[in-house]
Write a protein that holds these residues in place. Structure first.
Motif, mmCIF file in Angstrom:
data_model
loop_
_atom_site.group_PDB
_atom_site.id
_atom_site.type_symbol
_atom_site.label_atom_id
_atom_site.label_comp_id
_atom_site.label_asym_id
_atom_site.label_seq_id
_atom_site.Cartn_x
_atom_site.Cartn_y
_atom_site.Cartn_z
ATOM 1 N N ARG A 83 0.838 -1.205 0.000
ATOM 2 C CA ARG A 83 0.000 0.000 0.000
ATOM 3 C C ARG A 83 0.870 1.251 0.000
ATOM 4 N NH1 ARG A 83 -5.189 -1.069 0.950
ATOM 5 N NH2 ARG A 83 -5.605 -3.094 1.883
ATOM 6 N N ARG A 84 2.034 1.129 0.638
ATOM 7 C CA ARG A 84 2.901 2.299 0.781
ATOM 8 C C ARG A 84 3.296 2.888 -0.577
ATOM 9 N NH1 ARG A 84 8.083 1.629 4.386
ATOM 10 N NH2 ARG A 84 6.534 1.057 5.946
ATOM 11 N N SER A 85 3.537 2.016 -1.574
ATOM 12 C CA SER A 85 3.910 2.514 -2.914
ATOM 13 C C SER A 85 2.871 3.505 -3.414
ATOM 14 C CB SER A 85 3.943 1.376 -3.947
ATOM 15 O OG SER A 85 4.937 0.477 -3.675
ATOM 16 N N LEU A 86 1.604 3.117 -3.284
ATOM 17 C CA LEU A 86 0.533 3.976 -3.796
ATOM 18 C C LEU A 86 0.407 5.231 -2.938
ATOM 19 C CD1 LEU A 86 -1.737 4.462 -5.794
ATOM 20 C CD2 LEU A 86 -3.251 3.100 -4.360
ATOM 21 N N GLU A 87 0.529 5.057 -1.623
ATOM 22 C CA GLU A 87 0.392 6.225 -0.732
ATOM 23 C C GLU A 87 1.478 7.255 -1.030
ATOM 24 O OE1 GLU A 87 -1.537 3.531 2.839
ATOM 25 O OE2 GLU A 87 0.531 4.255 3.063
ATOM 26 N N GLU A 88 2.701 6.770 -1.243
ATOM 27 C CA GLU A 88 3.807 7.704 -1.489
ATOM 28 C C GLU A 88 3.633 8.431 -2.823
ATOM 29 O OE1 GLU A 88 7.213 5.479 1.203
ATOM 30 O OE2 GLU A 88 7.410 5.408 -0.975
ATOM 31 N N ALA A 89 3.237 7.682 -3.861
ATOM 32 C CA ALA A 89 3.043 8.307 -5.174
ATOM 33 C C ALA A 89 1.904 9.317 -5.100
ATOM 34 C CB ALA A 89 2.772 7.248 -6.237
ATOM 35 N N THR A 90 0.824 8.947 -4.397
ATOM 36 C CA THR A 90 -0.331 9.843 -4.286
ATOM 37 C C THR A 90 0.068 11.124 -3.559
ATOM 38 O OG1 THR A 90 -1.759 7.911 -4.188
ATOM 39 C CG2 THR A 90 -2.749 9.989 -3.499
ATOM 40 N N ALA A 91 0.809 10.955 -2.457
ATOM 41 C CA ALA A 91 1.212 12.136 -1.670
ATOM 42 C C ALA A 91 2.084 13.072 -2.509
ATOM 43 C CB ALA A 91 1.963 11.692 -0.416
ATOM 44 N N ALA A 92 2.894 12.485 -3.400
ATOM 45 C CA ALA A 92 3.790 13.314 -4.218
ATOM 46 C C ALA A 92 3.130 13.773 -5.513
ATOM 47 C CB ALA A 92 5.062 12.512 -4.535
ATOM 48 N N GLY A 93 1.889 13.331 -5.754
ATOM 49 C CA GLY A 93 1.177 13.721 -6.985
ATOM 50 C C GLY A 93 1.807 13.115 -8.224
ATOM 51 N N ARG A 94 2.490 11.969 -8.056
ATOM 52 C CA ARG A 94 3.146 11.339 -9.204
ATOM 53 C C ARG A 94 2.316 10.171 -9.718
ATOM 54 N NH1 ARG A 94 8.547 12.311 -9.840
ATOM 55 N NH2 ARG A 94 9.086 10.171 -10.370
ATOM 56 N N ASP A 95 2.507 9.859 -11.005
ATOM 57 C CA ASP A 95 1.868 8.665 -11.558
ATOM 58 C C ASP A 95 2.599 7.442 -11.022
ATOM 59 O OD1 ASP A 95 0.293 10.373 -13.040
ATOM 60 O OD2 ASP A 95 1.531 10.215 -14.849
ATOM 61 N N LEU A 96 1.878 6.314 -11.009
ATOM 62 C CA LEU A 96 2.493 5.074 -10.510
ATOM 63 C C LEU A 96 2.169 3.952 -11.480
ATOM 64 C CD1 LEU A 96 3.989 3.712 -8.082
ATOM 65 C CD2 LEU A 96 1.727 3.123 -7.192
ATOM 66 N N LEU A 97 3.185 3.141 -11.769
ATOM 67 C CA LEU A 97 2.966 2.021 -12.685
ATOM 68 C C LEU A 97 3.154 0.700 -11.927
ATOM 69 C CD1 LEU A 97 4.109 1.895 -16.329
ATOM 70 C CD2 LEU A 97 4.225 -0.132 -14.938
ATOM 71 N N LEU A 98 2.136 -0.155 -11.986
ATOM 72 C CA LEU A 98 2.211 -1.470 -11.341
ATOM 73 C C LEU A 98 2.371 -2.543 -12.408
ATOM 74 C CD1 LEU A 98 -0.898 -1.315 -8.928
ATOM 75 C CD2 LEU A 98 1.415 -0.425 -8.535
ATOM 76 N N ASP A 99 3.409 -3.345 -12.286
ATOM 77 C CA ASP A 99 3.600 -4.500 -13.174
ATOM 78 C C ASP A 99 3.099 -5.708 -12.398
ATOM 79 O OD1 ASP A 99 4.733 -6.867 -14.146
ATOM 80 O OD2 ASP A 99 6.659 -5.974 -14.631
ATOM 81 N N ILE A 100 1.849 -6.097 -12.648
ATOM 82 C CA ILE A 100 1.238 -7.161 -11.832
ATOM 83 C C ILE A 100 0.463 -8.121 -12.724
ATOM 84 C CG2 ILE A 100 1.107 -5.760 -9.730
ATOM 85 C CD1 ILE A 100 -1.770 -5.147 -10.317
ATOM 86 N N ASP A 101 0.145 -9.289 -12.173
ATOM 87 C CA ASP A 101 -0.534 -10.298 -12.997
ATOM 88 C C ASP A 101 -2.036 -10.001 -13.099
ATOM 89 O OD1 ASP A 101 -1.548 -11.216 -10.491
ATOM 90 O OD2 ASP A 101 -1.803 -13.189 -11.403
ATOM 91 N N VAL A 102 -2.742 -10.855 -13.837
ATOM 92 C CA VAL A 102 -4.164 -10.592 -14.108
ATOM 93 C C VAL A 102 -5.029 -10.653 -12.836
ATOM 94 C CG1 VAL A 102 -4.065 -11.292 -16.544
ATOM 95 C CG2 VAL A 102 -4.527 -13.025 -14.807
ATOM 96 N N GLN A 103 -4.646 -11.490 -11.871
ATOM 97 C CA GLN A 103 -5.412 -11.562 -10.611
ATOM 98 C C GLN A 103 -5.258 -10.268 -9.814
ATOM 99 O OE1 GLN A 103 -4.615 -15.512 -8.519
ATOM 100 N NE2 GLN A 103 -2.860 -15.357 -9.894
ATOM 101 N N GLY A 104 -4.009 -9.784 -9.734
ATOM 102 C CA GLY A 104 -3.738 -8.542 -9.013
ATOM 103 C C GLY A 104 -4.423 -7.362 -9.688
ATOM 104 N N ALA A 105 -4.416 -7.368 -11.026
ATOM 105 C CA ALA A 105 -5.042 -6.269 -11.774
ATOM 106 C C ALA A 105 -6.537 -6.192 -11.443
ATOM 107 C CB ALA A 105 -4.826 -6.470 -13.272
ATOM 108 N N ALA A 106 -7.178 -7.350 -11.338
ATOM 109 C CA ALA A 106 -8.621 -7.361 -11.029
ATOM 110 C C ALA A 106 -8.859 -6.768 -9.633
ATOM 111 C CB ALA A 106 -9.159 -8.785 -11.119
ATOM 112 N N GLN A 107 -7.978 -7.081 -8.693
ATOM 113 C CA GLN A 107 -8.139 -6.546 -7.329
ATOM 114 C C GLN A 107 -7.957 -5.026 -7.319
ATOM 115 O OE1 GLN A 107 -5.580 -8.683 -4.467
ATOM 116 N NE2 GLN A 107 -5.628 -10.423 -5.833
ATOM 117 N N VAL A 108 -6.951 -4.543 -8.063
ATOM 118 C CA VAL A 108 -6.682 -3.095 -8.058
ATOM 119 C C VAL A 108 -7.815 -2.337 -8.740
ATOM 120 C CG1 VAL A 108 -5.103 -1.280 -8.849
ATOM 121 C CG2 VAL A 108 -4.183 -3.410 -7.944
ATOM 122 N N ARG A 109 -8.346 -2.910 -9.828
ATOM 123 C CA ARG A 109 -9.463 -2.227 -10.517
ATOM 124 C C ARG A 109 -10.638 -2.007 -9.573
ATOM 125 N NH1 ARG A 109 -9.032 -6.032 -14.466
ATOM 126 N NH2 ARG A 109 -7.505 -5.331 -15.973
#
Ligand code: ADP
Ligand code: 5GP
Length: 246
Positions: A83-109
């Protein structure tokens, strides 16, 4: 303004990491999330660069403490995004790229419906096999069982392509890199709330051609080569069945 969350998925060996590392050289303002995994490092991989490598017990402890935005078991190992990856990117107003599998992608969506997802396909199974084998050779460890497992999972992963916003066929590397860059830049234009400059039209055009709804012709030979069939055994692009609104 909060940054954009990009998700990229692909069958193993399609060239996703290669594409991402090329795009990182060209674009600024985007962070790359380093996942946690229980698999052992490959080749020259280092803790904290490609992954944070950990044990199953530690991973489960982190999972139970709610530290993961998503996680999944892939090829017999756990992989997860903190979660920290997303929190840090959000706090800095930066885009974030996740390289994850199809199961993880469904959870994030589900938790981040504003995310933008990109699916990368290899041109055909033969090319995929060659790329996986070449990568293993370059890393000095050809493990036939691992190669077999990754290849045999490819078709079921590819069947999830229609859940993604954009589709890239990674045939010629330079072209696929330009397409990925165009997708990221065009999403930035759409979301910045300002008038889009005329000079952006080429980028928007390249990105639009990669949208799922516009990918039919490019996708047909790829899906056929992977034997993705409809229930009556005919080759069929699945979005023909249910995408009137695309
Ligand atoms: P993934 O991250 O999807 O598992 P990699 O990025 O590790 O895949 O790529 C697998 C192999 O294919 C690597 O050896 C890489 O150099 C090679 N590769 C990636 N893209 C291309 C391409 N467009 N043409 C030829 N080889 C490629
Ligand atoms: P590899 O072992 O080749 O690095 O990765 C195997 C698969 O795990 C790839 O499909 C990759 O996208 C996926 N993966 C890597 N990190 C994560 C993660 O944090 N979460 C999920 N769900 N999948 C991941």
């Amino acid at each position: 303004m909060a940054g954009i969350l990009f998700i990229i998925s692909a069958p193993s060996g399609s060239g996703k990491s290669t594409l991402v590392s090329e795009v990182r050289k060209q674009l600024t303002g985007i962070d790359f999330s380093i996942s946690w995994t229980t698999r052992t490092p490959r080749g020259s991989e280092q803790h904290g660069r490609q992954y944070y490598f950990t044990t199953r017990a530690e991973f489960e402890k982190m999972r139970d403490a709610g530290e993961f935005l998503e996680y999944a078991e892939v090829f017999g190992n756990y992989y997860g995004t903190s979660r920290r990856s997303l929190e840090e990117a959000t706090a800095a107003g930066r885009d974030l790229l996740l390289d994850i599998d199809v199961q993880g992608a469904a959870q994030v969506r589900k938790v981040c419906p504003q995310s933008v997802s990109i699916f990368v396909l290899p041109p055909n199974p033969k090319v995929l096999r060659t790329r996986l084998r070449n990568r293993s050779r370059a890393e000095g460890q050809i493990n036939e069982a691992v190669l077999y497992l990754r290849l045999s999972e490819a078709s079921s992963e590819i069947e999830k392509y229609r859940d993604y916003d954009y589709i890239l066929v990674n045939d010629v590397l330079d072209r696929a890199v330009a397409q990925l860059e165009a997708i990221i830049q065009s999403e930035r234009y759409y979301r910045c709330g300002q008038e889009i400059p005329i000079k952006a039209s080429r980028v928007l055009e390249i990105a639009a051609a990669c949208r799922l709804a516009n990918s039919r012709e490019r996708l047909q030979p790829v899906l056929e080569s992977f034997g993705i069939l409809n229930p009556s055994g005919q080759q069929l692009l699945k979005f023909e069945e249910d995408s009137d609104d695309d």
